[in-house]
Scaffold this motif. Structure first.
Motif, PDB file in Angstrom:
ATOM      1  N   LEU A  88     -26.220  13.764  26.539  1.00 57.60           N
ATOM      2  CA  LEU A  88     -25.950  15.230  27.093  1.00 57.60           C
ATOM      3  C   LEU A  88     -25.034  15.025  28.217  1.00 57.60           C
ATOM      4  O   LEU A  88     -23.925  15.659  28.104  1.00 57.60           O
ATOM      5  CB  LEU A  88     -27.003  15.860  27.426  1.00 57.60           C
ATOM      6  CG  LEU A  88     -27.892  16.479  26.260  1.00 57.60           C
ATOM      7  CD1 LEU A  88     -29.363  16.876  26.722  1.00 57.60           C
ATOM      8  CD2 LEU A  88     -27.451  17.392  25.279  1.00 57.60           C
ATOM      9  N   THR A  89     -25.273  14.109  29.028  1.00 57.34           N
ATOM     10  CA  THR A  89     -24.146  13.768  30.221  1.00 57.34           C
ATOM     11  C   THR A  89     -22.890  13.401  29.785  1.00 57.34           C
ATOM     12  O   THR A  89     -21.761  13.899  30.106  1.00 57.34           O
ATOM     13  CB  THR A  89     -24.673  12.692  31.202  1.00 57.34           C
ATOM     14  OG1 THR A  89     -26.078  13.174  31.460  1.00 57.34           O
ATOM     15  CG2 THR A  89     -23.850  12.380  32.112  1.00 57.34           C
ATOM     16  N   ALA A  90     -22.557  12.472  28.712  1.00 55.77           N
ATOM     17  CA  ALA A  90     -21.562  12.128  27.907  1.00 55.77           C
ATOM     18  C   ALA A  90     -20.761  13.133  27.287  1.00 55.77           C
ATOM     19  O   ALA A  90     -19.559  13.156  27.369  1.00 55.77           O
ATOM     20  CB  ALA A  90     -21.907  10.781  27.168  1.00 55.77           C
ATOM     21  N   GLY A 145     -23.158  19.720  23.160  1.00 59.63           N
ATOM     22  CA  GLY A 145     -24.517  19.017  23.601  1.00 59.63           C
ATOM     23  C   GLY A 145     -25.159  18.784  22.309  1.00 59.63           C
ATOM     24  O   GLY A 145     -25.853  17.930  21.706  1.00 59.63           O
ATOM     25  N   MET A 146     -25.160  19.854  21.537  1.00 65.30           N
ATOM     26  CA  MET A 146     -26.145  20.085  20.157  1.00 65.30           C
ATOM     27  C   MET A 146     -25.703  19.137  19.332  1.00 65.30           C
ATOM     28  O   MET A 146     -26.427  18.257  18.555  1.00 65.30           O
ATOM     29  CB  MET A 146     -26.173  21.363  19.676  1.00 65.30           C
ATOM     30  CG  MET A 146     -27.002  21.511  18.566  1.00 65.30           C
ATOM     31  SD  MET A 146     -27.359  23.253  18.098  1.00 65.30           S
ATOM     32  CE  MET A 146     -28.268  23.162  16.586  1.00 65.30           C
ATOM     33  N   THR A 147     -24.311  19.111  19.110  1.00 70.36           N
ATOM     34  CA  THR A 147     -23.723  18.104  18.095  1.00 70.36           C
ATOM     35  C   THR A 147     -23.921  16.747  18.392  1.00 70.36           C
ATOM     36  O   THR A 147     -24.193  15.934  17.670  1.00 70.36           O
ATOM     37  CB  THR A 147     -22.004  18.504  18.008  1.00 70.36           C
ATOM     38  OG1 THR A 147     -22.030  19.904  17.422  1.00 70.36           O
ATOM     39  CG2 THR A 147     -21.547  17.370  16.726  1.00 70.36           C
ATOM     40  N   ALA A 148     -23.831  16.300  19.919  1.00 71.22           N
ATOM     41  CA  ALA A 148     -24.162  15.023  20.152  1.00 71.22           C
ATOM     42  C   ALA A 148     -25.381  14.686  20.130  1.00 71.22           C
ATOM     43  O   ALA A 148     -25.821  13.504  19.616  1.00 71.22           O
ATOM     44  CB  ALA A 148     -23.687  14.912  21.714  1.00 71.22           C
ATOM     45  N   LEU A 170     -28.691  15.813  34.450  1.00 70.93           N
ATOM     46  CA  LEU A 170     -28.224  15.934  33.271  1.00 70.93           C
ATOM     47  C   LEU A 170     -27.287  17.116  33.143  1.00 70.93           C
ATOM     48  O   LEU A 170     -27.660  18.163  33.991  1.00 70.93           O
ATOM     49  CB  LEU A 170     -29.306  15.952  32.165  1.00 70.93           C
ATOM     50  CG  LEU A 170     -30.286  15.156  32.073  1.00 70.93           C
ATOM     51  CD1 LEU A 170     -31.547  15.464  30.964  1.00 70.93           C
ATOM     52  CD2 LEU A 170     -29.853  13.838  31.935  1.00 70.93           C
ATOM     53  N   ARG A 171     -26.155  17.351  32.560  1.00 72.40           N
ATOM     54  CA  ARG A 171     -25.737  18.341  32.331  1.00 72.40           C
ATOM     55  C   ARG A 171     -26.327  19.331  31.035  1.00 72.40           C
ATOM     56  O   ARG A 171     -26.904  18.709  30.305  1.00 72.40           O
ATOM     57  CB  ARG A 171     -24.092  18.098  31.788  1.00 72.40           C
ATOM     58  CG  ARG A 171     -23.301  17.296  32.661  1.00 72.40           C
ATOM     59  CD  ARG A 171     -21.949  17.077  32.061  1.00 72.40           C
ATOM     60  NE  ARG A 171     -21.285  16.134  32.860  1.00 72.40           N
ATOM     61  CZ  ARG A 171     -19.936  15.681  32.509  1.00 72.40           C
ATOM     62  NH1 ARG A 171     -19.593  16.081  31.377  1.00 72.40           N
ATOM     63  NH2 ARG A 171     -19.421  14.825  33.401  1.00 72.40           N
TER      64      ARG A 171
END
Length: 406
Positions: free
Chosen positions: A324-326, A332-335, A389-390
């Motif tokens: 999530l941070t990266a 975020g959801m796709t990652a 976390l972002r």
């Protein structure tokens, strides 16, 4: 300062992930019964597990891109209802290929629900508590890993193999009702070009972490797959010992999943991830040393396996936090779904690789091979950064900028 109590909807997300993840493993405990009833070989029945895992791994990132604009509560409830229907269809399946189709549908629904569940937990957590929230959700998947097969075996023996799918459907229905009533309103992302939504596929930091997850899952689940033969090799063949070891794996693994979330909040997800990977690699190396040393002490074996299980199931909260941070707030959801794919692909590779190791050099080399994979994961993991976390889901500045939360 006293920690705030966790909200009720978070425990329903735990139940949600328990149901969807159990659906992959539950049939493994009743394969002979399924094979006999549908008049196929046990090997063919086993493909019902393999297909679920492969479809889940491929479907998670694909569906996250397609569904990212929808409110997360809508995705959770609709996905769970379709999941319930798919498992009811599996319970009523008149033949093998009908059951296979129902498994494909259930896997797609489970993949969409899991991505939305992680996104909801991270987006709705208070500042400084994202790791703790992710840890609770992860614990649902963790519990499924060591409860799915025994549950399937017991239900199949008591009520027939179709009862396993009726049970999963019932749990999914309860979870859907609970989330409809209590899930927080997390909006979907504002409409964006496909290139922007696929940004995590071009993000080297995200892809690096997905590879870390793949390697760690391959190593950890390889050892878990061959834990029975390893236990016999290390401390003699004993059904009672293996039963105790499996109980120990469950208890230590659950503790690892929950405590690693708090560690990610305290140390930051990337620092916590490196410590988990290092601990996991050391535990596997100890397991290899134990079998080669010939000590054969059951108490030492139990201590080593408990240590391994703790770190093995501590992986997901810090790695999801690092992802999530990266990825940043807009992808975020796709990652997260990409990372889930890495986890499931690693799980699939683990059994095949472990089988090759056992067939060529013997089960004693399984923990050694797994330790090497874990060391590679540690070396590839990113250096620690400032903790925190972002948010995984972008929040529109005004209601008109994106889809409204349901």
């Amino acid at each position: 300062m006293k920690r705030a109590a966790l909200p009720g909807w978070l425990y329903i997300l735990f139940l949600t992930l328990l149901a969807t993840a159990t659906d992959e493993f539950v049939i493994a405990g009743v394969l002979p019964a399924v094979a006999d009833d549908l008049e196929v070989s046990v090997a063919a029945a086993g493909q019902l597990v393999t297909v679920f895992a492969v479809v889940y791994a491929v479907g998670a990132p694909t569906l996250s891109v397609v569904c990212e604009r929808f409110a997360k509560r809508t995705m959770l409830v609709v996905g769970l209802l379709l999941f319930v229907l798919a498992n009811a269809a599996a319970a009523l399946a008149p033949g093998y290929w009908f059951l296979m189709g129902a498994r494909v549908a259930a896997a797609l629904c489970a993949a969409a629900v899991a991505s939305a569940a992680f996104a909801t937990a991270a987006a709705s957590a208070p500042d400084g508590a994202q790791g703790r929230y992710l840890g609770v959700v992860t614990a649902g998947m963790t519990t499924a890993l060591f409860s799915g097969v025994p549950l399937g075996s017991w239900l199949g023996g008591a009520f027939g193999w179709r009862a396993t799918f009726w049970t999963i459907a019932a749990v999914g229905a309860v979870a859907a009702a609970g989330l409809l009533a209590t899930a927080p309103p997390v909006p979907g992302d504002a409409p964006a070009p496909l290139r922007e939504r696929l940004a995590p596929l071009r993000n080297r930091a995200v892809l690096r972490l997905v590879v870390v997850t793949f390697l760690a899952a391959s190593g950890g689940l390889m050892f878990y797959t061959y834990l029975g033969p390893y236990t016999s090799e290390a401390a003699g063949d004993s059904y009672g010992l293996l039963s105790f070891v499996l109980f120990l794996v469950g208890a230590a693994g659950l503790a690892g999943a929950l405590l690693s979330g708090r560690a990610a909040d305290a140390w930051g997800p990337q620092r916590s991830l490196r410590r988990v990977l290092a601990g996991h690699a050391i535990a596997l190396a100890l397991a290899a040393g134990l079998v080669f040393s010939g000590i054969g002490d059951r108490y030492v074996l139990a201590a080593v396996i408990a240590c391994w299980a703790f770190f093995a199931w501590a992986l997901t909260p810090p790695v999801q936090g690092s992802i999530l941070t990266a990825a940043g707030p807009s992808a975020g959801m796709t990652a997260v779904s990409l990372n889930i794919s890495g986890l499931y692909l690693g799980t699939g590779i683990a059994a095949a690789t472990g089988g090759a190791v056992v067939g060529t050099v013997g089960v004693a080399y399984v923990p050694l091979t797994a330790a090497a994979l874990m060391a590679c994961a540690f070396l590839l993991s990113p250096p620690a950064r400032k903790k925190g976390l972002r948010r995984p889901t972008s929040r529109p500045a005004t209601p008109s900028l994106g889809p409204a939360a349901d």
